[in-house]
Design a protein around this motif. Structure first.
Motif, mmCIF file in Angstrom:
data_model
loop_
_atom_site.group_PDB
_atom_site.id
_atom_site.type_symbol
_atom_site.label_atom_id
_atom_site.label_comp_id
_atom_site.label_asym_id
_atom_site.label_seq_id
_atom_site.Cartn_x
_atom_site.Cartn_y
_atom_site.Cartn_z
ATOM 1 N N GLU A 120 36.083 53.387 52.505
ATOM 2 C CA GLU A 120 36.677 54.686 52.209
ATOM 3 C C GLU A 120 37.971 54.538 51.394
ATOM 4 O OE1 GLU A 120 36.565 57.590 55.572
ATOM 5 O OE2 GLU A 120 35.969 55.809 56.689
ATOM 6 N N ALA A 121 38.758 53.536 51.737
ATOM 7 C CA ALA A 121 39.991 53.297 50.989
ATOM 8 C C ALA A 121 39.685 52.949 49.537
ATOM 9 C CB ALA A 121 40.784 52.174 51.652
ATOM 10 N N HIS A 122 38.638 52.164 49.330
ATOM 11 C CA HIS A 122 38.227 51.789 47.976
ATOM 12 C C HIS A 122 37.854 53.028 47.161
ATOM 13 C CE1 HIS A 122 36.149 49.627 44.767
ATOM 14 N NE2 HIS A 122 35.094 50.394 44.988
ATOM 15 N N MET A 123 36.999 53.894 47.736
ATOM 16 C CA MET A 123 36.582 55.099 47.023
ATOM 17 C C MET A 123 37.773 56.017 46.741
ATOM 18 S SD MET A 123 33.481 54.682 46.336
ATOM 19 C CE MET A 123 33.275 56.316 45.619
ATOM 20 N N SER A 124 38.732 56.083 47.680
ATOM 21 C CA SER A 124 39.919 56.910 47.491
ATOM 22 C C SER A 124 40.730 56.437 46.286
ATOM 23 C CB SER A 124 40.779 56.875 48.756
ATOM 24 O OG SER A 124 41.983 57.575 48.570
ATOM 25 N N ARG A 134 45.860 58.164 55.752
ATOM 26 C CA ARG A 134 44.490 58.526 56.134
ATOM 27 C C ARG A 134 43.723 57.330 56.701
ATOM 28 N NH1 ARG A 134 39.770 59.872 51.799
ATOM 29 N NH2 ARG A 134 38.023 59.996 53.289
ATOM 30 N N PHE A 135 44.088 56.130 56.269
ATOM 31 C CA PHE A 135 43.270 54.968 56.593
ATOM 32 C C PHE A 135 43.904 54.108 57.681
ATOM 33 C CE2 PHE A 135 42.414 56.023 52.091
ATOM 34 C CZ PHE A 135 41.140 56.532 52.281
ATOM 35 N N MET A 136 44.094 54.711 58.835
ATOM 36 C CA MET A 136 44.593 53.981 59.993
ATOM 37 C C MET A 136 43.398 53.276 60.649
ATOM 38 S SD MET A 136 47.198 53.108 61.708
ATOM 39 C CE MET A 136 48.416 54.289 61.096
ATOM 40 N N GLY A 137 43.441 51.944 60.658
ATOM 41 C CA GLY A 137 42.307 51.184 61.151
ATOM 42 C C GLY A 137 42.496 50.658 62.564
ATOM 43 N N THR A 138 41.546 49.843 62.976
ATOM 44 C CA THR A 138 41.544 49.214 64.290
ATOM 45 C C THR A 138 41.367 47.714 64.109
ATOM 46 O OG1 THR A 138 40.540 51.182 65.282
ATOM 47 C CG2 THR A 138 40.367 49.135 66.528
ATOM 48 N N GLU A 139 42.073 46.904 64.889
ATOM 49 C CA GLU A 139 41.984 45.454 64.761
ATOM 50 C C GLU A 139 40.830 44.890 65.584
ATOM 51 O OE1 GLU A 139 45.757 43.921 65.943
ATOM 52 O OE2 GLU A 139 46.827 44.812 64.237
ATOM 53 N N LEU A 140 40.271 43.796 65.101
ATOM 54 C CA LEU A 140 39.280 43.057 65.883
ATOM 55 C C LEU A 140 39.951 42.349 67.059
ATOM 56 C CD1 LEU A 140 37.054 41.359 63.136
ATOM 57 C CD2 LEU A 140 36.517 43.384 64.489
ATOM 58 N N TYR A 141 41.170 41.907 66.850
ATOM 59 C CA TYR A 141 41.888 41.139 67.865
ATOM 60 C C TYR A 141 41.975 41.925 69.179
ATOM 61 C CZ TYR A 141 45.518 38.440 70.184
ATOM 62 O OH TYR A 141 46.223 37.675 71.087
ATOM 63 N N GLY A 142 41.560 41.256 70.258
ATOM 64 C CA GLY A 142 41.649 41.859 71.573
ATOM 65 C C GLY A 142 40.482 42.755 71.942
ATOM 66 N N LYS A 143 39.589 43.017 70.990
ATOM 67 C CA LYS A 143 38.430 43.861 71.291
ATOM 68 C C LYS A 143 37.314 43.022 71.909
ATOM 69 C CE LYS A 143 40.398 47.439 69.431
ATOM 70 N NZ LYS A 143 41.633 46.755 69.018
ATOM 71 N N THR A 144 36.384 43.698 72.577
ATOM 72 C CA THR A 144 35.230 43.025 73.185
ATOM 73 C C THR A 144 33.996 43.269 72.327
ATOM 74 O OG1 THR A 144 36.133 43.283 75.415
ATOM 75 C CG2 THR A 144 33.773 42.831 75.228
ATOM 76 N N LEU A 145 33.412 42.181 71.873
ATOM 77 C CA LEU A 145 32.208 42.239 71.039
ATOM 78 C C LEU A 145 30.978 41.962 71.894
ATOM 79 C CD1 LEU A 145 30.774 42.279 68.215
ATOM 80 C CD2 LEU A 145 31.165 39.796 68.138
ATOM 81 N N GLY A 146 29.954 42.776 71.738
ATOM 82 C CA GLY A 146 28.672 42.531 72.386
ATOM 83 C C GLY A 146 27.638 42.121 71.363
ATOM 84 N N ILE A 147 26.952 41.014 71.630
ATOM 85 C CA ILE A 147 25.933 40.506 70.707
ATOM 86 C C ILE A 147 24.573 40.580 71.386
ATOM 87 C CG2 ILE A 147 25.126 38.507 69.381
ATOM 88 C CD1 ILE A 147 27.985 37.499 69.282
#
Length: 412
Positions: A120-124, A134-147
């Motif tokens: 979205e930032a690219h298109m903007s 507008r482009f407030m993101g979320t970090e991978l760090y500290g998140k739980t990934l399910g595979i």
């Protein structure tokens, strides 16, 4: 002895050069050959190397009197009549794992894109807008990934996710817990249990009767609010209608898809996805890297050479049984054993991890192929590549299924 090898589809030059260097190989490279032309010339070759364009049909194989090996530069063999090839004693070889890194990195690209709003930032910016807030993101760090699926690609995704500081859980009923321990991944016995705990879900499983529609309305219901979903595996595992509903409700905060239940996807499905901002799409390009294509070409060339020379081949989709008369003799027992294996998969509540196979009576001397037939029945229901009585024990071992075989000449 000299071998004639025909390449019928485009492959990387590195694979071609490897074959050209071999003094006992006469290579013919015709990557645009038509099916009609192939029918006329196939009888002159010991091996053909294909990708997905060339149909290797029963009609073709009937004319391939010299053919010993079919090399599939890729994983899928949908374009090859494997049953007819097996019946004719022709080895079918593929290249699993050759695109592992390409698919892994595409997964991480999509994951970062939807968490950081990169697309979205690219298109903007292309629209000459400077909208940082507008482009407030979320970090991978500290998140739980399910595979879902801890095979080659799932394992590599896990390692890279851990490097980002993620906690990694996995659901794969056919992988031993020891593998998860080695990777630093917590294997969860229940899919629903894992879905309740994760912030990001990524899928790396084949499309089978077990996984088709695996992520449906009930699974979305028990996920956390704001879940991110990435699927670079196979279309059909995620219920696309349920996905759209949960995007509409806001429960799914972002989704990335490289695969679709129908490919190419219908325009109306893409139009519905366009309604949502945080959607990242690509046209099934997991293997589309220079390196992956080189790996595929080199591996198929290496495997073909080994097969032609009678050496051990690591990636055989099929193989002729050494004593065809035995196959005929015990065919009713093999058919029954395979059906029993299929029944076990449907009857078991969870994935089969341990198997006790006992063969008694006059047929006990053939317990190895009978045991393999049971495994063929089981594995044929849970993997997305052909399994036969030759490779079934190896596939079972690779997937962590422990098999205990007992036999006795005494009748029960």
């Amino acid at each position: 002895m000299s071998y004639r090898v025909l390449i019928t589809d485009p492959i990387s030059q590195k694979g071609i050069e490897l074959l050209e260097r071999e003094p006992d190989v006469e290579l013919v490279n015709r990557p645009e050959i038509s099916y009609e032309e192939l029918l006329e010339v196939v009888e002159d070759f010991d091996c053909i190397i294909t990708r997905s364009r060339t149909p290797v049909t029963g009609e073709l194989l009937k004319r391939a009197h010299r053919l010993k090996v079919i090399g599939r530069a890729g994983v899928g063999v949908d374009n090859v009549d494997v049953e007819e090839a097996t019946r004719r004693g022709i080895l079918v070889i593929n290249t699993p794992g050759a695109n592992t890194i390409g698919a892994t990195e595409l997964t991480l690209m999509h994951m970062l894109t939807i968490l950081r709003n990169g697309h979205e930032a690219h298109m903007s910016m292309l629209e000459n807008r400077w909208d940082r807030k507008r482009f407030m993101g979320t970090e991978l760090y500290g998140k739980t990934l399910g595979i879902i699926g801890l095979g080659n690609i799932g394992s590599q995704v896990a390692l890279r996710a851990k490097a980002f500081g993620m906690k990694v859980l996995a659901y794969d009923p056919y992988v031993p817990r020891e593998k998860g321990d080695r990777l630093g991944v917590k294997l969860i016995d229940s899919l629903h249990e894992m879905l309740r705990e994760i912030d990001v879900l990524t899928i790396h499983a084949p499309l089978t009767h077990e996984t088709k529609g695996m992520i449906g309305r009930e699974e979305f219901r028990i996920m956390k609010e704001g879940i991110y979903i990435v699927n670079c595996a196979r279309g059909g595992i995620v219920d696309e209608e349920a996905l759209l509903e949960n995007l509409q409700r806001g429960k799914v905060r972002g989704v990335a898809l490289d695969v679709f239940s129908q490919e190419p996807p219908p325009p109306e499905f893409i139009d519905r996805l366009k309604e949502f901002e945080n959607v990242s799409l690509s046209p099934h390009i997991g293997a589309n890297t220079v390196e992956s294509q080189e790996n595929v070409a080199v591996i198929v060339a290496q495997q073909v050479l080994k097969a032609l020379r009678g050496q051990t081949v690591e990636y055989v989709v099929n193989a002729p049984f050494p004593d065809l008369s035995v196959l005929t003799l015990i065919k009713p027992h093999l058919d029954l054993a395979e059906r029993m294996g299929k029944f076990l998969v449907q009857w078991a509540d969870e994935g089969i991890r341990e198997l006790h196979i006992e063969v008694r009576g006059d047929i006990s001397e053939h317990f190895h192929p009978i045991s393999a037939a049971v495994l063929k029945g089981i594995l044929g229901e849970i993997v997305d590549f052909p399994v036969n009585i030759i490779n079934a024990p190896y596939v079972a071992k690779d997937r962590g299924i422990r098999v205990e075989e007992l036999f006795s000449e005494d009748s029960p």
